[in-house]
Scaffold this motif. Sequence first.
Motif: not given
Lengths: 355, 303
Positions: B11, B14-15, B19, B241-242, B275, B278-279, B282-283
């Motif tokens: 998963l 795939v995510t 992205i 993000t902050g 992107t 970072l993605a 996070m994932v």
Amino acid sequence: MSENNMPKKNPLSMQIDLAKFEKATEEEKRQQDVMSESSTFFKDSMKKLFKNPLAVFSIIVLVAIILVIIFAPMVVPYGYSEILKVNGMRDKTAMNLGPMQFSENELKYMEENNVKLFPHIFGTDELSRDYFIRVVYGTRVSLAVGFFASIIVLIIGVLYGSISGYAGGKVDLFMMRIVDVIYSLPDMLVIILLSVVLKEVMGESTGIFAKLGTNMISIFIVFGLLYWVGMARLVRGQILSVKENEYVLAAKSIGAKPGRIIWKHILPNCLSVIIITTALQIPSAIFTESFLSFIGLGVAAPMPSLGSLANTARQGIQSYPYKLLFPALMICLIVLALNLLGDGLRDALDPKLKK
Amino acid sequence: MAKYVVKRVLLAIVTIFIITLIAFFTMNAIPGGPFNSEKASSPQVKAALEARYNLDKPLLTQYVIYIKGLLHGDLGISTKTGRDIGETIFESFKVSATIGGMAAVIAIILGIVFGSIAALKRNTIVDRIIVFLSTLCTAVPSFVLATLLLYVFCIKLGWIQVWDANSNNFLLPVISLSMYPMSYITRLTKTSMLDVLGQDYVRTAKAKGVSQRLVIFKHALRNALIPVITYVGPMLASILTGSMVVESIFTLGGLGSKFVTGITNRDYPMIMGTTIFLAILMVVMNLVSDLVYKLVDPRITFD
């Protein structure tokens, strides 16, 4: 001795001897009448909500803010994008006034004509616009974004979640995989990317989009695309448990259609979860909007939003620190009140969730 | 267990793939290219530049080329500065990771401490103060806090230099980043601690005569921390993000500010690189925190 018609009592019998009792008088009967009026679930929870001082406080704050943003533009004679004028001439001395100050030209004008001008409650900004009315409009924008974004999330999430939960099986599995993927997307990155694109693409369009502010629309679209998944998951979970109840089976057996069963029998039983989640969605939407506006991707100038006002104030913080205070305080107050109200609603509507 | 892990890893892959798709095609949908704003560049120069970055090819081909490079660990070259994206990301990530890491550690430690104190001293003045402050802090956006801190400590009091390129003073950025997650963890710890303190095994331990300290640390806290673990993934996302705004307020050249300037410059490889980086971060963090959550709590079944 025994005056009643009861048969003679066996000494070892446990039977009650009625002679030992006397009938209740009317007054005593009335004392037992403690039945209060029947109350619905909704009335009950509202009563609980209004007993919670924090929730009441936040309701008062929110109502006050809403009244101000509705009526202030009718009272204050300045527009949010209007550059101040004295006697029809642009007032160049009215830049960056402090709260309740008048510019030199305005003072002169008032003295000469012996009239009173409306005070600049929060002063003016760097383009000689009345700051109070800008904060009021900024609050309007932020609240509207929060409210409508939550409505969008509510509609999509409830529809998707209830279909997925009710259908079950392969449909449910497939629909939930999509939710899983969207749920694990880093939302802020996608929001920023999408809002840049939508801002540029819709920036040229005219008509209703241009009027509403393209950025506001893009924020709604982004929310509609991303944030419904949390709601959908919650609703699906609720429906999975509610649909096992006998009354759903009963409705099915008398031939009710799935749409009617979901709408009439299942959703009302999930209502508290839906209300609580929506109430807590509004502050998070306001937070996101102010964040986007702060990095320059929010509503388009000259329309203010609390985030963009804070951003402009940041650039002049050395000279005019109080300008950050008003929009920042407003964001904090709204978010705080909505959070507390959401917590209060949760306690009132769903005592099981309270820990 | 193994099935669950495999499912989650698939998963996650795939995510990340989705992205890259979203980032690539939304980025190309932004009107204007990286070489449009370049003033007085002749059409030939522009064509040559676009050919160098494969921008003359159809979108789908560009995407395939990019993914091929990505799988080999090549993130491309910035269209703005001509530098290698991987290097730039690595450098700026050091800044972000330092601030973000410190903020995360502070948020977790202080959050757990304050939350436990609030739960153990329930309904006392200490509890009320902690709850009041943490509720207040969850309503303050990080950019407002950062600006206020900057104003008070740098401009008004002058304790910390405002714009010093060589300064390693991460105090204010770290404070402004850690405040929100810290208050969230405080509230989370408090509710779960109260829940655990009412459990039968805690009562049993107390009845056995186990000391107060042992009850708290061995029986209560360990179980109360389980919900906190699930928050670590989302917390990292919120800190990252902050940090986009906090970095720009304190003029630190971190990853977040690279992303924002990449967007304004239409620096396609930079947007893609940041992107995706970072993605993935996070994932992976979400995946790890979910797996750890299930590992430490045997009551949770794998589905």
